[in-house]
Design a protein around this motif. Structure first.
Motif, PDB file in Angstrom:
ATOM      1  N   GLU A  60       0.739  -1.198   0.167  1.00 54.73           N
ATOM      2  CA  GLU A  60      -0.076   0.136   0.067  1.00 54.73           C
ATOM      3  C   GLU A  60       0.750   1.307  -0.057  1.00 54.73           C
ATOM      4  O   GLU A  60       0.679   2.165  -0.652  1.00 54.73           O
ATOM      5  CB  GLU A  60      -1.031  -0.047   1.041  1.00 54.73           C
ATOM      6  N   HIS A  61       2.186   1.179   0.778  1.00 60.67           N
ATOM      7  CA  HIS A  61       2.806   2.338   0.659  1.00 60.67           C
ATOM      8  C   HIS A  61       3.587   2.592  -0.905  1.00 60.67           C
ATOM      9  O   HIS A  61       3.934   3.789  -1.183  1.00 60.67           O
ATOM     10  CB  HIS A  61       4.068   2.049   1.677  1.00 60.67           C
ATOM     11  N   LYS A  62       3.687   1.549  -1.625  1.00 60.90           N
ATOM     12  CA  LYS A  62       4.281   1.713  -3.110  1.00 60.90           C
ATOM     13  C   LYS A  62       3.203   2.594  -3.533  1.00 60.90           C
ATOM     14  O   LYS A  62       3.767   3.388  -4.319  1.00 60.90           O
ATOM     15  CB  LYS A  62       4.508   0.299  -3.547  1.00 60.90           C
ATOM     16  N   PHE A  63       1.921   2.217  -3.432  1.00 65.04           N
ATOM     17  CA  PHE A  63       0.637   3.116  -4.245  1.00 65.04           C
ATOM     18  C   PHE A  63       0.994   4.414  -3.543  1.00 65.04           C
ATOM     19  O   PHE A  63       0.985   5.519  -4.592  1.00 65.04           O
ATOM     20  CB  PHE A  63      -0.481   2.422  -4.299  1.00 65.04           C
ATOM     21  N   ARG A  64       1.071   4.810  -2.451  1.00 67.21           N
ATOM     22  CA  ARG A  64       1.350   6.097  -2.054  1.00 67.21           C
ATOM     23  C   ARG A  64       2.592   6.701  -2.548  1.00 67.21           C
ATOM     24  O   ARG A  64       2.310   7.937  -2.905  1.00 67.21           O
ATOM     25  CB  ARG A  64       1.323   6.030  -0.488  1.00 67.21           C
ATOM     26  N   TYR A  65       3.691   6.230  -2.572  1.00 64.07           N
ATOM     27  CA  TYR A  65       4.810   6.772  -3.263  1.00 64.07           C
ATOM     28  C   TYR A  65       4.521   7.039  -4.771  1.00 64.07           C
ATOM     29  O   TYR A  65       5.233   8.038  -5.387  1.00 64.07           O
ATOM     30  CB  TYR A  65       6.019   5.753  -3.089  1.00 64.07           C
ATOM     31  N   LEU A  66       4.063   6.094  -5.396  1.00 62.47           N
ATOM     32  CA  LEU A  66       3.515   6.448  -6.774  1.00 62.47           C
ATOM     33  C   LEU A  66       2.915   7.565  -6.871  1.00 62.47           C
ATOM     34  O   LEU A  66       3.095   8.239  -7.958  1.00 62.47           O
ATOM     35  CB  LEU A  66       2.844   5.077  -7.496  1.00 62.47           C
ATOM     36  N   GLU A  67       1.755   7.947  -6.164  1.00 66.14           N
ATOM     37  CA  GLU A  67       1.002   8.977  -6.114  1.00 66.14           C
ATOM     38  C   GLU A  67       1.735  10.088  -5.832  1.00 66.14           C
ATOM     39  O   GLU A  67       1.719  11.150  -6.672  1.00 66.14           O
ATOM     40  CB  GLU A  67      -0.026   8.922  -5.215  1.00 66.14           C
ATOM     41  N   SER A  68       2.759  10.126  -4.838  1.00 66.59           N
ATOM     42  CA  SER A  68       3.711  10.913  -4.627  1.00 66.59           C
ATOM     43  C   SER A  68       4.561  11.592  -6.034  1.00 66.59           C
ATOM     44  O   SER A  68       4.835  12.935  -6.331  1.00 66.59           O
ATOM     45  CB  SER A  68       4.490  10.828  -3.475  1.00 66.59           C
ATOM     46  N   MET A 112       6.790  -3.259 -12.751  1.00 70.90           N
ATOM     47  CA  MET A 112       7.951  -2.627 -12.779  1.00 70.90           C
ATOM     48  C   MET A 112       7.845  -1.065 -12.565  1.00 70.90           C
ATOM     49  O   MET A 112       8.662  -0.699 -11.908  1.00 70.90           O
ATOM     50  CB  MET A 112       8.688  -2.724 -14.440  1.00 70.90           C
ATOM     51  N   VAL A 113       6.845  -0.507 -13.052  1.00 65.46           N
ATOM     52  CA  VAL A 113       6.410   0.861 -12.857  1.00 65.46           C
ATOM     53  C   VAL A 113       6.274   1.072 -11.321  1.00 65.46           C
ATOM     54  O   VAL A 113       6.739   1.885 -10.597  1.00 65.46           O
ATOM     55  CB  VAL A 113       5.197   1.257 -13.409  1.00 65.46           C
ATOM     56  N   LEU A 114       5.525   0.345 -10.703  1.00 64.37           N
ATOM     57  CA  LEU A 114       5.328   0.668  -9.326  1.00 64.37           C
ATOM     58  C   LEU A 114       6.495   0.304  -8.320  1.00 64.37           C
ATOM     59  O   LEU A 114       6.914   1.106  -7.540  1.00 64.37           O
ATOM     60  CB  LEU A 114       4.147  -0.424  -8.945  1.00 64.37           C
ATOM     61  N   ASP A 115       7.269  -0.725  -8.593  1.00 61.65           N
ATOM     62  CA  ASP A 115       8.398  -0.947  -7.791  1.00 61.65           C
ATOM     63  C   ASP A 115       9.541  -0.005  -8.148  1.00 61.65           C
ATOM     64  O   ASP A 115      10.148   0.455  -7.215  1.00 61.65           O
ATOM     65  CB  ASP A 115       8.809  -2.660  -8.108  1.00 61.65           C
ATOM     66  N   GLY A 116       9.587   0.513  -9.292  1.00 63.82           N
ATOM     67  CA  GLY A 116      10.831   1.205  -9.609  1.00 63.82           C
ATOM     68  C   GLY A 116      10.477   2.756  -8.953  1.00 63.82           C
ATOM     69  O   GLY A 116      11.288   3.261  -8.516  1.00 63.82           O
TER      70      GLY A 116
END
Length: 182
Positions: A60-68, A112-116
Motif C-alpha cells: 500500500e505504501h508503494k501506491f502512496r509513493y507512486l501517487e507522490s 516494474m513501474v510500481l516497484d521502480g
C-alpha cells in the motif's frame, strides 16, 4: 531417454547466458542452507517475490509513493507505463527464468513501474526531501532498516534501466525539482 534430450527448457531461457541477463535467483543449494538470508522480509521488488502475502504490508505504501512521484512529475502514469512497456522485452531478458510464465505483459509492466517508482521515491525521501513527515516508513524505526536490507537481496531487484527511465521521466520537465546548492 532420447525424448528427454529433445525437451526444450521452459524455465531457464536461452538468453540466460547473455550479458543482458543480470538478475538471478539464488541457487536452491544455498536456499536449503539458510533460506531467510536470501528472502525479503518486508518488501518485494520485481517478479520473484511479487504477491507473497507476508510482503503485503509495504504494498500500500508503494501506491502512496507512486501517487507522490506522479504529483511532482509533469507526465502521467500512462507515460511511465508506456516507457516501460517499450522496454518490456529487454527487461525480461534481465531475468534468466521465464517471468512470462508467471506474469502477463500488463501485470509485469505495472509491477516494474510500481516497484521502480517506489525505489526512486524512497531514495528521494531518504535524502531528506520528505513532504509527509508522518510517513510510517521513516517514523517506525525498524521499517526503513528492513526495507534497506530487502533492497540488497539478490532476487529482489528491478533492472537499472527501469530506474533510469522512470527517474528521467519523473524529473524531465518538472518545475518542482530542487536545485542543487553548493
Amino acid at each position: 531417454m532420447e525424448k528427454q534430450a529433445k525437451k526444450v527448457p521452459k524455465l531457464l531461457r536461452k538468453t540466460a547466458g547473455r550479458s543482458s541477463c543480470s538478475i538471478f535467483q539464488v541457487p536452491q543449494s544455498l536456499m536449503k542452507i539458510h533460506s531467510k538470508a536470501f528472502q525479503p522480509q518486508i518488501v518485494s521488488i520485481g517478479p520473484y517475490h511479487h504477491g507473497k502475502v507476508e510482503l503485503e504490508m509495504i504494498q500500500e505504501h508503494k501506491f502512496r509513493y507512486l501517487e507522490s512521484i506522479l504529483a511532482r512529475a509533469s507526465v502521467g502514469y500512462d507515460d511511465f507505463y508506456n516507457a516501460i512497456a517499450n522496454m518490456k522485452a529487454a527487461i525480461r531478458e534481465c531475468y534468466p527464468e521465464s517471468t512470462k510464465i508467471k506474469y502477463g505483459g500488463r501485470e509485469f509492466i505495472e509491477m516494474m513501474v510500481l516497484d521502480g517508482c517506489f525505489i526512486i521515491e524512497l531514495f528521494r525521501k531518504f535524502r531528506g526531501e520528505r513532504d509527509d513527515h508522518n510517513d510510517p516508513i521513516f517514523n517506525v524505526p525498524w521499517i526503513l532498516h528492513s526495507i534497506m536490507t530487502d533492497l540488497l537481496m539478490l532476487e529482489n531487484l528491478v533492472p537499472s534501466s527501469v530506474l533510469h527511465t522512470l527517474f528521467g521521466l519523473s524529473i524531465s520537465s518538472s518545475s518542482n525539482v530542487p536545485e542543487k546548492k553548493d
